[in-house]
Design an enzyme around this catalytic site. Sequence first.
Site, PDB file in Angstrom:
ATOM      1  N   ASP A  16      -7.589  20.178 -13.505  1.00  0.00           N
ATOM      2  CA  ASP A  16      -7.957  18.868 -13.810  1.00  0.00           C
ATOM      3  C   ASP A  16      -7.562  18.806 -15.464  1.00  0.00           C
ATOM      4  O   ASP A  16      -8.345  19.635 -16.156  1.00  0.00           O
ATOM      5  CB  ASP A  16      -9.462  18.381 -13.609  1.00  0.00           C
ATOM      6  CG  ASP A  16      -9.635  17.263 -14.169  1.00  0.00           C
ATOM      7  OD1 ASP A  16      -9.095  16.568 -14.792  1.00  0.00           O
ATOM      8  OD2 ASP A  16     -10.795  16.469 -13.557  1.00  0.00           O
ATOM      9  N   TYR A  45     -17.057  18.366 -14.051  1.00  0.00           N
ATOM     10  CA  TYR A  45     -17.478  16.888 -14.124  1.00  0.00           C
ATOM     11  C   TYR A  45     -18.604  16.608 -12.974  1.00  0.00           C
ATOM     12  O   TYR A  45     -18.304  17.251 -11.885  1.00  0.00           O
ATOM     13  CB  TYR A  45     -16.444  15.819 -13.840  1.00  0.00           C
ATOM     14  CG  TYR A  45     -16.749  14.336 -13.545  1.00  0.00           C
ATOM     15  CD1 TYR A  45     -17.921  13.838 -14.558  1.00  0.00           C
ATOM     16  CD2 TYR A  45     -16.192  13.641 -12.618  1.00  0.00           C
ATOM     17  CE1 TYR A  45     -18.020  12.568 -14.005  1.00  0.00           C
ATOM     18  CE2 TYR A  45     -16.431  12.550 -12.409  1.00  0.00           C
ATOM     19  CZ  TYR A  45     -17.456  11.810 -13.172  1.00  0.00           C
ATOM     20  OH  TYR A  45     -17.777  10.591 -12.732  1.00  0.00           O
ATOM     21  N   ARG A  59       0.916  -1.278   0.026  1.00  0.00           N
ATOM     22  CA  ARG A  59       0.019   0.188  -0.050  1.00  0.00           C
ATOM     23  C   ARG A  59       0.893   1.434  -0.103  1.00  0.00           C
ATOM     24  O   ARG A  59       0.660   2.112  -0.543  1.00  0.00           O
ATOM     25  CB  ARG A  59      -0.844  -0.096   1.223  1.00  0.00           C
ATOM     26  CG  ARG A  59      -1.366   1.407   1.382  1.00  0.00           C
ATOM     27  CD  ARG A  59      -2.656   1.209   2.468  1.00  0.00           C
ATOM     28  NE  ARG A  59      -2.205   0.573   3.719  1.00  0.00           N
ATOM     29  CZ  ARG A  59      -1.346   1.261   4.683  1.00  0.00           C
ATOM     30  NH1 ARG A  59      -1.130   2.236   4.624  1.00  0.00           N
ATOM     31  NH2 ARG A  59      -1.377   0.394   5.667  1.00  0.00           N
ATOM     32  N   LYS A  97      -9.304   7.884 -18.582  1.00  0.00           N
ATOM     33  CA  LYS A  97      -9.431   8.351 -19.821  1.00  0.00           C
ATOM     34  C   LYS A  97      -8.380   8.152 -20.807  1.00  0.00           C
ATOM     35  O   LYS A  97      -8.122   7.215 -21.181  1.00  0.00           O
ATOM     36  CB  LYS A  97      -9.969   9.909 -19.566  1.00  0.00           C
ATOM     37  CG  LYS A  97     -11.033  10.128 -18.350  1.00  0.00           C
ATOM     38  CD  LYS A  97     -12.187   9.095 -18.751  1.00  0.00           C
ATOM     39  CE  LYS A  97     -13.516   9.552 -17.580  1.00  0.00           C
ATOM     40  NZ  LYS A  97     -13.039   9.247 -16.342  1.00  0.00           N
TER      41      LYS A  97
END
Length: 380
Positions: free
Chosen positions: A171, A99, A47, A196
């Site tokens: 972003d 978004y 992790r 994306k």
Amino acid sequence: MSGFRTKAIHSGQEPEQITGAVAVPVFQTSTYAQHELGGHPPYDYARTINPTRIALEKNLAALENGSFGYSFASGMAAIAATLSLVKNGDHVIAGNDMYGGSYRYFSRILSENGVEFTYVDMRNETNIESAIRPNTKLIYCETPTNPMMNLVDLAAVSTFAKAKNLISVVDNTFMSPYFQNPLDMGIDIVLHSATKYIGGHSDVIGGAVITSNASYAERIKFYQNSAGAVPGPWDVWLLLRSVKTLALRMEAHNANAIEIAHFLAKEKKIKKIYYPGLPSHPQHELAKKQMRGFGGIISIETGSMENAKRFTSALEVFTLGESLGGVESLVCHPVTMTHGSVPPERRAELGITDGLIRLSVGIEDLDDLMADMKRGLDAI
């Protein structure tokens, strides 16, 4: 290495030291052997650290011309990590067009935890200045915005943020590092939904945060480890493989989208078209100034829900679905899909109508995509 394509293929991806493997191995492990108590080895728990993940983080940092990169399990996890820089009582100035998932996180989670938000039209920098408060900590924007394809002047935002000692965040998902590098224009932090264009094949979920500010980087890294929203090694490996062809794919997306945008702009059945690559776009000059291409996203206004249904139902190459940026072309209806969580009155203010459709133009043969657009138009 200075060329984008060279960095995409080589940055963070040196041949593996033991075997000389050219492809970065998938380190599918949850823990690592430690040789003595208190030895503090570089690798202790997956992790916290994973060699495959480190390779991707170095690669994406290089592509955004940043010093520090961190990968996450999704774009929303990347946003959550970035917004961990603000706390109860802090104020954020955010773009009013973004978004729907980002707006949902801001309005339903962060706001309920005491973070204050003001949403402004960032096409006009004076709106940002008017929104500032004594407790303002961060400016957050997308450019181009989702789905209205509005632009934000990144140099102006960064200049204002630095003058007011604010954190500036962009972003950069729609443009990818290939067409736009906000850090080069003075922005503090850039983030991506790697799902994306970076992933590009609709087969992996991921997110990324890149910065050159050591203080912000330290806090984001701490959040990454503490919250644990990290991607698995296979997801990271898929992103590493995909990023090697990012430049080629973005050029193909861009070339197809420009042709389709020019075609749709002449069609009377399309009431409005939103694409910064068109000279008719009110911010076309800004697009040419801060972007190296115009991307593969086009939004169009068909006039009604019925027209939107007819158009999308007639398509054979474009697939009706959420998301964007894959090699295959997708068509999205923001009101019922990506922006369903945005209140209707807010959507109306932004121009997100029942007839609005968002096209994610893929890299298929242009003739086939054009024929599909004609099928959609004939159905209206």
